[in-house]
Design a protein around this motif. Sequence first.
Motif, PDB file in Angstrom:
ATOM      1  N   ARG A 179      -8.024  34.405 -12.236  1.00 15.80           N
ATOM      2  CA  ARG A 179      -7.375  34.057 -10.974  1.00 15.80           C
ATOM      3  C   ARG A 179      -7.348  35.193  -9.950  1.00 15.80           C
ATOM      4  NH1 ARG A 179      -4.511  31.543 -15.048  1.00 15.80           N
ATOM      5  NH2 ARG A 179      -4.444  29.269 -14.901  1.00 15.80           N
ATOM      6  N   LYS A 213     -12.083  35.938  -5.042  1.00 22.30           N
ATOM      7  CA  LYS A 213     -11.171  34.977  -4.443  1.00 22.30           C
ATOM      8  C   LYS A 213     -11.315  35.001  -2.929  1.00 22.30           C
ATOM      9  CE  LYS A 213      -6.271  33.666  -4.283  1.00 22.30           C
ATOM     10  NZ  LYS A 213      -4.915  33.981  -4.764  1.00 22.30           N
ATOM     11  N   SER A 257      -7.772  31.325   0.367  1.00 20.64           N
ATOM     12  CA  SER A 257      -7.585  30.355  -0.710  1.00 20.64           C
ATOM     13  C   SER A 257      -6.147  30.402  -1.211  1.00 20.64           C
ATOM     14  CB  SER A 257      -8.547  30.657  -1.865  1.00 20.64           C
ATOM     15  OG  SER A 257      -8.342  31.970  -2.328  1.00 20.64           O
ATOM     16  N   TRP A 295      -6.370  28.973  -6.879  1.00 21.15           N
ATOM     17  CA  TRP A 295      -7.803  29.264  -6.987  1.00 21.15           C
ATOM     18  C   TRP A 295      -8.121  29.902  -8.329  1.00 21.15           C
ATOM     19  CZ3 TRP A 295     -10.746  33.612  -7.880  1.00 21.15           C
ATOM     20  CH2 TRP A 295     -12.121  33.498  -7.625  1.00 21.15           C
TER      21      TRP A 295
END
Length: 440
Positions: A266, A290, A294, A298
Amino acid sequence: MLAALAIVEFLGPCRFSHFNAFGLPVGKSVPLPVVQVGATALDQTDQTLDMIRGMLSESPAEKVYGLDIGKSIIQFKSGKPGSIKPKATAGRTNEGNRPSFCLMDECHHWVSSNGGPEFFQTLKRNIEKTTKAGSRWVSTTNAYNPNEDSVAQIIHESEMITQGFWLYDCLEGSIDVDDMRDEAAVRAALVEAYGDASWADIDGLTRTILHDRTTPDSTYCRFFFNQIAESSDGWMVKAEWDSCFSDTDPIRPGDQIACGFDGSIRNDATGIVGVRLRDAKLFVIDVWEKPKHSGIDWEVDVLAVEAAVHRMFATYRVEWMYCDPPYFQEAIGRWAIEHGDDRVFEYWTNKPTRMTQAVERFRTAVMVKDLSHEGDERLSRHVLNAVTREVSQGILIQKDSPRSKRRIDLAVCAVLALEARADAIADGRLSIRRSRVVGF
């Protein structure tokens, strides 16, 4: 400001009593005001205590409240309980106090070597025992050095901040290290960071930052721009890393390579970095970061990672692959079965003895130009984002802060890849294809 808060907590109606007929809150004084000025050494409390004495001495409050204003303690002449006095780190002797208010100043200097974190826990624990009566604490700090694990860092990274239980107030100047030679950018960032502090010499500070090279830029970022993210010692010097760039002899399908894999699910990035066996040329095979906007849900596309690994083995002659196991241990086991357990290996980066040696070898290879890279922006960014952390075994690399968005995962991959290359060569995996000209 801290001195004024201390005086209000000592003498003023600083606790809620009731609402009056107009619906407005009415305050009351603390019946037993115990105000503590905390620091890692008594000398550090002098500035705040001098200001408190300066505000109270020969003021109406001194006579009205009957104050005994001493050098190290302020109390009531009548013998009424209550005081303002300093507190310094002294192990367990601070346990059991019941302060109604505690100041913790310059807590970026409260580090393990001077007992700062333990002292903070003791003061905070003492306050928490009487929070129902309104006891509270406040800390002030400059931007901390993320390598030091100071109390300032502990507070900033606490879930109490992220959950909104503690108030965290900070004003940072918006400037990147690359703009530290731009006069307009430096001035604008100083104006932003100093806010309404009209006494600050913006012109003088601007000149200092632009022309005084006796002070590292990281120090200017911490103490002038109040930037935590820029406050630590970088692992790699940009000029040294850039000097290893090579745009000749590009990586081609079929080349013998080794690679490093660092996975996450993550919050961090997941990446694979390859290195050609014959000349130690680094290249990015793939990376998953990432996106900026987001949400918290995510996650890394695990299937895309699997596909990239299989594609890598199909495209190149992969001789050795080192993988950091967390989050992907089951997948790494399958890769070893599918592609050979003599090619895919676990490499735990949380083992400091092994990792410090790998980090040192990589750093040395860059300094003496024993490796090269393709100038991939993603790899360069991650390498230059990495900061050092000293442990008993040597130097490790890490992010500038656990919550930082400045990723370093590809830097870790590159370190693992270079280690994999060395072990592959030591195992006799390197084969050199020689070209011949044959006439008929």
